[in-house]
Write a protein that holds these residues in place. Structure first.
Motif, PDB file in Angstrom:
ATOM      1  N   GLU A   5     -20.071  52.978  29.389  1.00  0.00           N
ATOM      2  CA  GLU A   5     -19.042  53.430  28.459  1.00  0.00           C
ATOM      3  C   GLU A   5     -19.146  54.911  28.132  1.00  0.00           C
ATOM      4  N   HIS A  53     -15.227  53.953  39.002  1.00  0.00           N
ATOM      5  CA  HIS A  53     -15.424  53.827  37.557  1.00  0.00           C
ATOM      6  C   HIS A  53     -15.479  55.202  36.901  1.00  0.00           C
ATOM      7  N   TYR A 107     -12.030  56.587  36.528  1.00  0.00           N
ATOM      8  CA  TYR A 107     -11.398  56.001  35.349  1.00  0.00           C
ATOM      9  C   TYR A 107     -11.918  56.669  34.078  1.00  0.00           C
ATOM     10  N   HIS A 120     -10.866  59.448  30.094  1.00  0.00           N
ATOM     11  CA  HIS A 120     -11.320  59.227  28.721  1.00  0.00           C
ATOM     12  C   HIS A 120     -12.381  60.256  28.336  1.00  0.00           C
ATOM     13  N   LYS A 167     -11.291  47.781  21.836  1.00  0.00           N
ATOM     14  CA  LYS A 167     -10.441  47.798  23.017  1.00  0.00           C
ATOM     15  C   LYS A 167     -11.045  48.653  24.121  1.00  0.00           C
ATOM     16  N   LYS A 168     -11.595  49.825  23.771  1.00  0.00           N
ATOM     17  CA  LYS A 168     -12.119  50.707  24.815  1.00  0.00           C
ATOM     18  C   LYS A 168     -13.352  50.107  25.486  1.00  0.00           C
ATOM     19  N   ASP A 169     -14.179  49.391  24.731  1.00  0.00           N
ATOM     20  CA  ASP A 169     -15.325  48.727  25.332  1.00  0.00           C
ATOM     21  C   ASP A 169     -14.869  47.674  26.323  1.00  0.00           C
ATOM     22  N   TYR A 170     -13.812  46.962  25.952  1.00  0.00           N
ATOM     23  CA  TYR A 170     -13.248  45.947  26.838  1.00  0.00           C
ATOM     24  C   TYR A 170     -12.788  46.595  28.144  1.00  0.00           C
ATOM     25  N   ASP A 171     -12.020  47.675  28.031  1.00  0.00           N
ATOM     26  CA  ASP A 171     -11.488  48.343  29.214  1.00  0.00           C
ATOM     27  C   ASP A 171     -12.605  48.898  30.084  1.00  0.00           C
ATOM     28  N   HIS A 172     -13.557  49.596  29.459  1.00  0.00           N
ATOM     29  CA  HIS A 172     -14.610  50.235  30.219  1.00  0.00           C
ATOM     30  C   HIS A 172     -15.457  49.221  30.978  1.00  0.00           C
ATOM     31  N   MET A 214     -14.668  46.071  31.829  1.00  0.00           N
ATOM     32  CA  MET A 214     -13.879  45.394  32.854  1.00  0.00           C
ATOM     33  C   MET A 214     -13.757  46.259  34.105  1.00  0.00           C
ATOM     34  N   VAL A 215     -13.482  47.552  33.914  1.00  0.00           N
ATOM     35  CA  VAL A 215     -13.340  48.460  35.053  1.00  0.00           C
ATOM     36  C   VAL A 215     -14.675  48.611  35.778  1.00  0.00           C
TER      37      VAL A 215
END
Length: 444
Positions: free
Chosen positions: A193, A233, A236, A240, A352-357, A359-360
């Motif tokens: 992250e 990753h 991505y 951010h 939300k950002k932890d989820y996205d990071h 998952m990616v």
């Protein structure tokens, strides 16, 4: 943790002894006498005639089958023929190096190459088991309380890999697994992250070392290129991150790491190009691949000598081989698609950002095995997926998570109901394959 490592080592020794006993007890060379003809040249009047030496030669002769014939020949006298460039340059160079320190190498050089291959395979396989055990503790794909159990089961699954006796014979699969697992472990030590502008010396060094490991893995097997997908990753994460000097330095380091992976493929190709397309031998007859836009000897050899290409393997006679590979193709694709969802077991990632990071990140780790499965299905000799899949860690970890906590880890039911069947299939396949391999019988 040390108790787990000891238990894994004992399990490793037991399994290896079983497979080697199966190989030693196999009836003989089968329909192909290539090994006998090749190793006959290695016999010497000065060779030791002790019982131990005799047993060792008999055992190693059962392990030198199929591609191993090329590996030890190339390691002993270098690349002579065009088609030999299909076999990993990095592995044959290491074989040649290790064989020089084996007692008796000067008396029987081909046997020395074979002994070196067996030693490398066992050491690299055991190292892979330990690395995979450590890797699980750095991935955010299960409850922290379950990590030790999952790590032990995943490492155990790698011991019983469907590669079977290929992980004991003079083959490149064990070395590739060790280097690829180590590359993933080094990369996983970087917080997934973390924005790029926060990368410090430790993270940058981990990036460089992971790229070096992936590059070395690519010199062993060309599918090491797929491991570079993990760097998506970072692409991505760039969206951010703030653009400053540290971010630019990180991007440069990522580029260097990716270049090392690519060089693992390009460097052997360059040497072959110099020999066949530029050197003195090129004056008499220029090979067709030399004039291609991308003059790759590897792709030419695969296409010209082994008929590798898109849908070329899709023939009626190859249907049994597709059926043989189908279980592993299913495992690679299904676990690769399931892996990102396992992050739900991790505690404290509710933003939300932890989820996205996460998952990616997990998706990028799973992409190489999915791509491998798709290419095996459509492009190259599909049956080899049962042994080359051993070098990809995610499917072991996902299956281990299913075994340890099936009701929680697999709520969608994609893999959970079949994990026990898959494990039994791995054991049966490896035992049967060991006897067939040592008798010079397919599948290879």
């Amino acid at each position: 943790m040390f108790a787990d490592i000891r238990a894994l080592a004992c399990l490793f020794v037991f399994w290896k002894l079983l497979l080697l006993c199966i190989a030693y007890a196999s009836p003989g060379p089968g329909y192909d006498t290539s090994t006998n003809l090749l190793l006959l040249r290695a016999q010497s009047a000065q060779s030791e005639n002790t019982l131990l030496a005799h047993l060792a030669k008999n055992l190693v002769s059962k392990l030198v089958r199929w591609d191993a014939l090329y590996f030890i020949s190339v390691a002993q006298r270098g690349y002579l023929f065009e088609q030999e460039w299909a076999w990993g340059w990095g592995y044959t160079r290491l074989l040649s190096l290790i064989s020089k320190v084996i007692p008796g190498a000067a008396l029987s050089p081909l046997y020395a190459q074979a002994y070196a291959g067996v030693i490398i395979s066992h050491v690299a396989h055991l190292s892979s088991v330990i690395i995979l055990y450590g890797l699980v503790h750095h991935l955010p794909i299960m409850d922290k309380r379950q990590r030790r159990k999952v790590a032990f089961v995943a490492a155990s699954l790698h011991i019983f890999s469907t590669a079977g006796l290929f992980l004991s014979a003079p083959y490149s699969e064990s070395l590739f697994s060790m280097l690829n697992f180590l590359g993933v472990l080094l990369h996983a030590r970087i917080p997934w992250e973390m924005p790029l502008e926060k990368y410090g010396p430790f993270s940058l060094l981990s990036l460089l070392l992971s790229g070096a490991c992936f590059g070395l893995a690519t010199t062993v097997r060309s599918n090491g290129l797929f491991s570079g997908l993990v760097y998506f990753h970072h692409v991505y994460m760039l969206f951010h991150s703030r653009i400053n000097l540290r971010t630019i330095v990180t991007i440069v380091v990522i580029g260097i790491s990716a270049a090392m992976i690519l060089s693992g493929m390009l460097f052997p190709q360059y040497m072959a190009y110099q020999e066949f397309c530029v050197g003195p031998s090129a004056a008499s007859e220029l090979r067709p691949w030399c004039t291609r836009t991308l003059p790759s000897i590897y792709s030419w050899v695969q296409e010209h000598y082994w008929n590798v290409g898109f849908l070329r393997y899709w023939t009626v006679s190859n249907i049994p081989l597709f059926l043989l590979a189908l279980p592993m193709l299913f495992v690679l694709i299904s676990t690769g698609l399931t892996a990102p969802s396992l992050w739900f077991e991790q505690q404290g990632l509710d933003r939300k950002k932890d989820y996205d990071h996460t998952m990616v990140y997990i998706s990028c780790l799973a992409l190489p095995q999915i791509l491998l499965a798709l290419l095996a299905l459509t492009t190259f000799h599909v049956q080899i997926v049962n042994r080359i899949a051993t070098g990809y860690p995610i499917w072991y970890i996902v299956l281990a998570a299913a075994i340890v906590s099936p009701s929680r880890a697999f709520k969608n039911g994609k893999v959970g109901p079949t994990q026990e069947l898959i494990f039994r299939g791995m054991i049966m396949y490896s035992v049967i394959q060991g006897g067939l391999y040592a008798s010079f019988m397919p599948p290879a």
